[in-house]
Write an enzyme that holds these catalytic residues in place. Structure first.
Site, short mmCIF file in Angstrom:
data_model
loop_
_atom_site.label_atom_id
_atom_site.label_comp_id
_atom_site.label_asym_id
_atom_site.label_seq_id
_atom_site.Cartn_x
_atom_site.Cartn_y
_atom_site.Cartn_z
CG PHE A 196 -1.75 -1.31 1.25
CD1 PHE A 196 -1.53 -2.46 1.84
CD2 PHE A 196 -2.89 -1.04 0.59
CE1 PHE A 196 -2.56 -3.50 1.78
CE2 PHE A 196 -3.83 -2.09 0.45
CZ PHE A 196 -3.58 -3.27 1.12
NE ARG B 21 0.72 7.28 1.71
CZ ARG B 21 0.36 7.93 2.94
NH1 ARG B 21 -0.31 9.03 2.84
NH2 ARG B 21 0.95 7.58 3.93
N GLY C 101 -3.49 10.34 -11.55
CA GLY C 101 -2.67 9.68 -12.31
C GLY C 101 -1.80 8.52 -11.73
CB CYS D 190 -1.23 2.55 -7.99
SG CYS D 190 0.32 1.95 -8.08
C1 UDX Z 1 -1.67 5.12 -4.44
C2 UDX Z 1 -2.16 4.65 -3.03
O1 UDX Z 1 -2.09 5.61 -2.22
C3 UDX Z 1 -1.06 3.49 -2.47
O2 UDX Z 1 -1.67 3.17 -1.10
C4 UDX Z 1 -1.08 2.37 -3.30
O3 UDX Z 1 0.05 1.55 -2.95
C5 UDX Z 1 -0.47 2.91 -4.87
O4 UDX Z 1 -1.45 3.87 -5.40
P1 UDX Z 1 0.25 6.53 -5.44
O5 UDX Z 1 -0.24 5.94 -6.79
O6 UDX Z 1 1.87 6.67 -5.10
O7 UDX Z 1 -0.44 5.86 -4.27
O8 UDX Z 1 -0.47 8.05 -5.20
P2 UDX Z 1 -1.11 8.98 -4.18
O9 UDX Z 1 -0.29 9.66 -3.30
O10 UDX Z 1 -2.38 7.92 -3.83
O11 UDX Z 1 -2.14 9.96 -5.28
C6 UDX Z 1 -2.79 9.32 -6.40
C7 UDX Z 1 -3.35 10.26 -7.44
O12 UDX Z 1 -4.32 10.91 -6.79
C8 UDX Z 1 -2.14 11.34 -7.70
O13 UDX Z 1 -2.24 11.58 -8.89
C9 UDX Z 1 -2.47 12.56 -6.97
O14 UDX Z 1 -2.11 13.87 -7.33
C10 UDX Z 1 -3.98 12.48 -6.54
N1 UDX Z 1 -4.67 12.97 -5.43
C11 UDX Z 1 -4.22 12.36 -4.24
C12 UDX Z 1 -5.33 14.02 -5.36
O15 UDX Z 1 -5.66 14.65 -6.64
N2 UDX Z 1 -6.00 14.72 -4.41
C13 UDX Z 1 -5.63 13.94 -3.18
O16 UDX Z 1 -6.15 14.50 -2.12
C14 UDX Z 1 -4.80 12.93 -3.09
#
Ligand code: UDX
Length: 442
Positions: free
Chosen positions: A152, A154, A266, A269
């Site tokens: 999980f 990030r 984006g 994941c």
């Molecule tokens: C995610 C999950 O959080 C993580 O637990 C899993 O293992 C893999 O996928 P990650 O893809 O690294 O992690 O990024 P994350 O920080 O979750 O953000 C995902 C996307 O959502 C990004 O594009 C981010 O900019 C966007 N986002 C996130 C938002 O637009 N608003 C938010 O409040 C949070």
């Protein structure tokens, strides 16, 4: 305990370095000779804060070694973690499991002893059971215990997430002769340093563990998509998305997390996992309208990004210059996968806008993915030079320390479009800028 990790990508590297820090002896199998060579000299193929230091520390303590083949990597090992890619197939959105199944076959053909085989990669429901049948069919004389241990992590916070997880989810094959007991014991030992009550070690069925990963990611993607739609309503009604987020988030059942409006999600994941879950749901006859809507809404938002920029540019757009701050899909990573910039920039370039871009970490990854003719700047102010409009696309901390006096001198125009609310508390209008923030009416 010697553990083999197969796959030197993002999941394999972080898991390998952290499990070594937990005290395991890790052999990381990377079949790409170029990547293997770089790993052996401590050069990482990804940017992840803190990973380089942890990696070299574990290497120095001889708890982390590398090799090119699974056969070599399995020697003396008690468990093999499958951490290879499961990319979404173009078009169908199915997760491509060929790499996982190839590894399972290699493990079966080269294993010399009983083995716990753990899928660490995010894999569709049922993959673990398929891996188990591949192993048992090819080597019935060996005892394989298959488990699922989705991560999980990030990006940008992966080390902290691994070292201090909310939970470690482990799926066990309850149908196996020992009902998963051997795998449970080995993985309990492996994760023994996680003694803090908040780091829960959770055992469940194989399919439950596989679905937990998809369900968690799809839920987080839903929160983000919901926040983006609320932001649109805020812009149309005079509400402020940040105030609404705060107000909603005080309810512990909601929490303010993952409710920041942005340009659309984006990364490697959310897009892949929502696609795979939608495909699985449809395949098993229980299509998820909600997950399918999340995907469609997010794609549409990224496309609408560009219309917003063109509207702000006004007329004669082919004589206009736009500065883009931030290219990666989020801050603290160099990852460009499914980044909103990859939708926005080609569209603006096609429309004839002159583009100047800068990202603290993503420039190398971004360059081959973006159209020719885009100027890759040396820093944020260089990107802003002679621009009519400046767009903040990724919330890099360093953009919050830009000098607005210098920005005033660099830019030709005075318009700022902030897709992350990064400068919402800065007094940019004192410097003559008109500041447009998503989630708030201009
Ligand atoms: C995610 C999950 O959080 C993580 O637990 C899993 O293992 C893999 O996928 P990650 O893809 O690294 O992690 O990024 P994350 O920080 O979750 O953000 C995902 C996307 O959502 C990004 O594009 C981010 O900019 C966007 N986002 C996130 C938002 O637009 N608003 C938010 O409040 C949070």
């Amino acid at each position: 305990m010697r553990i083999t990790i197969i796959g030197g990508g993002y999941v394999g590297l972080v898991s390998g370095a952290c499990l070594a820090a937990y005290g395991a002896h890790i052999t990381l199998v990377e079949k790409d000779p170029e990547r293997l060579k770089r790993l052996e000299i401590g050069e990482l193929p990804i940017y992840e804060p803190g990973l380089e230091a942890l990696f070299s520390e574990q290497k120095a303590q001889k708890r982390l070694s590398f090799c090119a083949t699974i056969e070599e990597g399995l020697r003396g090992s008690k468990a093999a973690f499958i951490a290879v890619g499961t990319p979404a197939r173009r078009g169908s959105g199915h997760a491509d499991l060929s790499f996982v199944y190839d590894v399972a076959k290699d493990i079966a053909l080269t294993a010399q002893n009983d083995l716990v085989v753990v899928t660490k990669s995010t894999v569709p429901i049922g993959t673990g059971r398929e891996v188990s049948s591949i192993l048992r069919t090819l080597r019935p004389e060996l005892r394989f215990s298959v488990a699922s241990n989705p991560e999980f992590l990030r990006e940008g916070q992966a080390i902290a997430d691994f070292m201090n997880p909310d939970r470690v989810i482990i799926g066990l094959d309850r149908n196996s002769p020992d009902k998963g007991l051997h795998a449970q014991k080995l993985l309990t030992t492996l994760y023994h340093p996680l003694t803090h009550p908040q780091n829960k070690l959770v055992f469940m069925g194989l399919e439950s563990a596989e679905l937990t990963k998809y369900a968690a990611n799809a839920f987080l993607a839903m929160k983000v998509t919901f926040a983006n739609e609320i932001a649109d309503i805020c812009e149309a009604t005079g509400a402020d998305s940040e105030e609404v987020r705060y107000g909603m988030g005080l309810d512990p059942r909601i929490s303010p997390d993952f409710l920041m409006a942005g340009p659309g999600f984006g990364g490697s994941c959310f897009p892949k996992d929502t696609q795979a879950l939608a495909v699985t749901a449809r395949k098993v006859g229980t299509p998820s309208q909600l997950v399918e809507t999340i995907i469609a809404a997010n794609d549409a938002r990224k496309r609408r990004l560009a219309e917003r920029v063109l509207t702000l540019l006004g007329d004669h757009i082919t004589q206009k210059t736009v500065a883009i701050l931030g290219l990666t899909f989020k801050a603290n990573t160099d990852d460009m996968r499914q980044a909103p910039a990859l939708t926005l920039l080609p569209y603006l370039n096609e429309a004839g806008v002159t583009l100047r871009v800068y990202d603290p970490q993503g420039m190398t990854q971004a360059r081959p993915l973006l159209p020719k003719g885009i100027y890759f700047a040396h820093n944020a102010l260089d990107a802003a030079k002679n621009s009519d409009l400046l767009v903040i696309l990724t919330e890099w901390e360093e953009f919050s320390h830009i000098s607005f006096e210098e920005l005033q001198k660099a830019m030709k125009g005075r318009k700022i479009l902030d897709y992350r609310g990064l400068w919402k508390d800065q007094n940019v209008s004192d410097y003559g800028f008109t500041y447009h923030r998503i989630g708030k009416r201009d």
